[in-house]
Design an enzyme around this catalytic site. Structure first.
Site, mmCIF file in Angstrom:
data_model
loop_
_atom_site.group_PDB
_atom_site.id
_atom_site.type_symbol
_atom_site.label_atom_id
_atom_site.label_comp_id
_atom_site.label_asym_id
_atom_site.label_seq_id
_atom_site.Cartn_x
_atom_site.Cartn_y
_atom_site.Cartn_z
ATOM 1 N N LYS A 48 1.954 -27.534 -12.235
ATOM 2 C CA LYS A 48 3.096 -28.147 -11.839
ATOM 3 C C LYS A 48 3.527 -28.761 -10.334
ATOM 4 C CE LYS A 48 6.213 -24.177 -11.961
ATOM 5 N NZ LYS A 48 7.398 -23.484 -12.450
ATOM 6 N N GLY A 62 -7.648 -7.106 -5.087
ATOM 7 C CA GLY A 62 -8.863 -7.298 -5.566
ATOM 8 C C GLY A 62 -8.937 -7.337 -7.228
ATOM 9 N N GLU A 126 -7.692 1.670 -5.484
ATOM 10 C CA GLU A 126 -6.082 1.564 -5.496
ATOM 11 C C GLU A 126 -5.525 2.687 -6.346
ATOM 12 O OE1 GLU A 126 -5.574 -3.145 -4.571
ATOM 13 O OE2 GLU A 126 -5.763 -2.826 -6.590
ATOM 14 N N ASP A 221 8.211 -20.128 -17.101
ATOM 15 C CA ASP A 221 8.084 -21.534 -18.073
ATOM 16 C C ASP A 221 7.398 -21.180 -19.368
ATOM 17 O OD1 ASP A 221 9.205 -22.602 -15.913
ATOM 18 O OD2 ASP A 221 7.486 -23.901 -15.231
ATOM 19 N N HIS A 242 6.612 -4.054 -7.339
ATOM 20 C CA HIS A 242 5.754 -3.463 -6.326
ATOM 21 C C HIS A 242 6.234 -2.510 -5.315
ATOM 22 C CE1 HIS A 242 2.089 -3.056 -3.413
ATOM 23 N NE2 HIS A 242 1.599 -3.557 -4.536
ATOM 24 N N ARG A 288 2.526 3.000 -10.001
ATOM 25 C CA ARG A 288 3.375 1.834 -9.191
ATOM 26 C C ARG A 288 4.761 2.141 -9.485
ATOM 27 N NH1 ARG A 288 0.432 -3.669 -8.826
ATOM 28 N NH2 ARG A 288 -0.997 -3.061 -7.273
ATOM 29 N N HIS A 349 7.007 -7.759 -8.962
ATOM 30 C CA HIS A 349 5.743 -8.076 -8.753
ATOM 31 C C HIS A 349 5.065 -8.783 -9.985
ATOM 32 C CE1 HIS A 349 2.076 -8.066 -6.660
ATOM 33 N NE2 HIS A 349 1.421 -6.979 -7.354
ATOM 34 N N ARG A 384 1.099 -1.749 -15.530
ATOM 35 C CA ARG A 384 -0.111 -2.389 -15.276
ATOM 36 C C ARG A 384 -0.848 -1.552 -14.319
ATOM 37 N NH1 ARG A 384 -2.276 -6.792 -11.116
ATOM 38 N NH2 ARG A 384 -0.166 -5.827 -10.322
ATOM 39 N N SER A 389 -5.239 -7.143 -13.468
ATOM 40 C CA SER A 389 -4.632 -8.562 -14.127
ATOM 41 C C SER A 389 -5.560 -9.527 -13.905
ATOM 42 C CB SER A 389 -3.355 -8.852 -13.580
ATOM 43 O OG SER A 389 -3.144 -8.543 -12.205
#
Ligand SMILES: Cc1cc2nc3c(=O)[nH]c(=O)nc-3n(C[C@H](O)[C@H](O)[C@H](O)COP(=O)(O)OP(=O)(O)OC[C@H]3O[C@@H](n4cnc5c(N)ncnc54)[C@H](O)[C@@H]3O)c2cc1C
Length: 537
Positions: A48, A62, A126, A221, A242, A288, A349, A384, A389
């Site tokens: 879009k 990363g 992480e 969308d 986040h 998180r 996030h 997550r 992701s």
């Protein structure tokens, strides 16, 4: 009631463009899948805005993959399942942890340059990862590097037609089969784009909330058009906030990556005190949702709108080399990451739920696939794991391509029309409506939720439903209608789940309840009105 289509149309009167496969979205999911598909198919890649407008472009930390000898798929699986708080689909996670490294190889072949150390991939750690397994690029600009490499290849590819600045309004379906998409060009002209398969790669829903790390294209969308088309939409209550986005007057909610804590940064309240030991033994590297709620608690207790992240104990050289983007961005606002504690607060996030798919990206509508953040493959469960992701997009992108390679051609072009006789344009400016919706979502469907608040939020959102009876013409109007749809789905799911788990926290049901809630929530418009449509898997 939300209608099947946002606009009235008659396919017989629209210009038709036929291709083999339609890919909607140009983040990692769309670009990667389009490139793989192009080996056997003609692809139209619709996006879009420009090729640089996506969540992917902003990914810093990363991409998680089992590369190191000290790591194993089993360990990656265990970390992912733990973060997902009981709601991951084990087979989907299995696919992720075993096929992630193959996807990384593909990315490298397609020109992505990951950072290296002594001739090997440089790997960082992480939150909630038990091993160093995060590949990164240009320090903290991983997403940008991926988009740079993949979009260059897509633009050079003769089998891929890139339609930028084209907005997909709706998926066209006939007998629960997706036969293409209704697309609007920049000049307002509408086209019926037909293909034997459609891959939805339209990203997430960050713009549901006033405070988000997502760019302005993240307007839900895809999930909303799939819902309108009759697809199953799953686990929408699970929203990842986040913990550490920049919170400074005049600055956008820029992400201060998890990798900063991965490299040893500390969290301090406004009195300078560390606080994570009160909340979780993993301290700053806890999942998180735990860190985000701990920060909110500290903010409430100290009556502040932020806490600090502090990495000043690391050398100046290390910080500038490892986090060049974050360092430069903070400096624009007079904050020096090497000497200052940086004020941060949680922001929306990532959308854990999405369009339900099987292990091959197939949705509940034939010929419609979903990949990336818009999909609910079962990898993320209720929360997550950081950097999973980007890997999910390439792992399931590959699987989708294998399915489409075996798919029969469309028997014929559809001749559908849809008419609700919508003639009245919108009266109120859509910008105001969007701000109002974002405030409702922060207040009632944010980090802390309750039945009373969610019901109030639902009622306030429902007052906007007449938008579906109006004649919509502009991109911003479609986006608002999609945000409203997704806000209703998220709030309804959050109301229904009477427990706390992962990214969903209820003050009136603060405990996890495995006996009753070890299951997904699934919404489908054909089953019943929106308040009653939750079924269980
Ligand atoms: C600041 C930030 C940092 C992150 N860091 C990391 C990280 O380090 N590691 C990690 O694994 N994940 C990270 N994430 C999450 C990750 O970036 C996203 O989940 C992932 O990039 C999503 O990719 P995607 O291709 O599914 O969607 P996107 O990259 O969001 O792409 C969606 C595309 O769809 C297009 N689109 C949407 N609607 C329409 C429509 N109606 N018509 C046409 N086109 C449309 C958009 O324009 C865009 O091109 C981060 C996210 C953010 C916001």
């Amino acid at each position: 009631m939300i209608p099947s289509y946002l606009v009235d149309f008659d396919l017989n009167t629209l210009p038709v463009v036929k291709t083999d496969v339609i890919v909607i979205g140009a983040g990692i999911a769309g670009l990667f899948t389009a490139l793989k598909l192009s080996e056997q198919h003609r692809v139209v890649l619709v996006t879009k805005k420009s090729l640089l407008d996506s969540n992917t472009r902003y990914a810093q930390g990363g991409i998680a993959a089992v590369i190191a000898e000290t790591d194993s798929p089993q360990l990656h699986l265990e970390d992912t399942l733990l973060a997902g708080a009981g709601l991951c689909e084990r087979d989907a996670v299995d696919a992720l942890v075993h096929e992630g490294p193959l996807g990384v190889k593909d990315l490298v072949k397609l020109g992505t340059k990951f950072d290296e150390e002594n001739g090997e991939f440089a790997l960082t750690k992480e939150g909630a990862h038990s091993r160093r397994r995060i590949l990164h690029a240009n320090g903290d600009a991983t997403g940008f590097e991926i988009v740079r490499a993949l979009s260059k290849k897509a633009l050079e590819n003769h089998n891929i037609e890139v339609w930028d600045n084209h907005f997909v309004i709706d998926l066209i379906t006939e007998n629960n089969e997706c036969v293409g998409a209704l697309v609007q060009k920049d000049n307002g002209e509408r086209i019926y784009l037909s293909g034997k398969a459609t891959v939805l790669c339209s990203g997430g829903c960050g713009q549901l909330y006033r405070y988000t790390t997502n760019p302005d294209v993240a307007t839900a969308d895809g999930v909303s058009m799939a819902y309108r088309a009759g697809a199953n939409v799953r686990d929408m209550e699970f929203v990842q906030f986040h913990p550490t986005s920049l919170c400074y007057p005049g600055a956008p909610r820029f992400l201060i990556s998890e990798a900063v804590r991965g490299e040893g940064a500390l969290l301090r309240n406004i009195h300078g005190e560390r606080f994570m030991e009160k909340y979780d033994p993993q301290l700053e590297l806890a999942p998180r949702d735990i860190v985000a709620r701990a920060i909110v608690n500290e903010m409430e207790q100290t009556k502040a709108t932020f806490v600090y992240i502090d990495i000043t104990h690391k050398s100046e050289d290390f910080i500038k080399h490892r986090f060049p983007t974050i360092y430069k961005y903070c400096l624009e606002y007079g904050l020096d990451l090497t000497t200052d504690w940086i004020p941060v607060a949680p922001a929306m996030h990532y959308m854990m739920g999405g369009v339900e798919t099987d292990l091959n990206g197939q949705t509940s509508i034939k010929r419609l696939f979903a990949c990336g953040e818009v999909s609910s493959t079962g990898v993320h469960g209720a929360n997550r794991l950081a950097s999973n992701s980007l890997s999910e997009a390439i792992v399931f992108g590959r699987r989708i391509v294998e399915q489409i390679n075996q798919l029969a051609e469309l028997p014929s072009t559809a001749h559908i029309s849809f008419n609700l006789n919508r003639k009245t344009p919108l009266m109120q400016p859509v910008v105001e409506k969007r701000l109002k919706l974002q405030r409702i979502m922060v207040r009632y469907t944010g980090l802390k939720r309750s039945a009373e608040g969610l019901m109030q939020g639902m009622q306030e959102l429902q007052r906007q439903l007449p938008i579906f009876e109006a004649q919509l013409n502009e991109r911003e109007e479609y986006e608002f209608a999609n945000l409203l749809t997704c806000a209703l789905l998220t709030t309804a799911s959050a109301y229904y789940r009477e427990e706390s788990r992962g990214g969903h926290y209820r003050t009136d049901f603060p405990m996890r309840n495995d006996e009753k809630w070890l299951k997904h929530t699934v919404l489908n418009r054909h089953h019943a009105p929106i308040e009653e449509v939750i079924t269980y898997v």
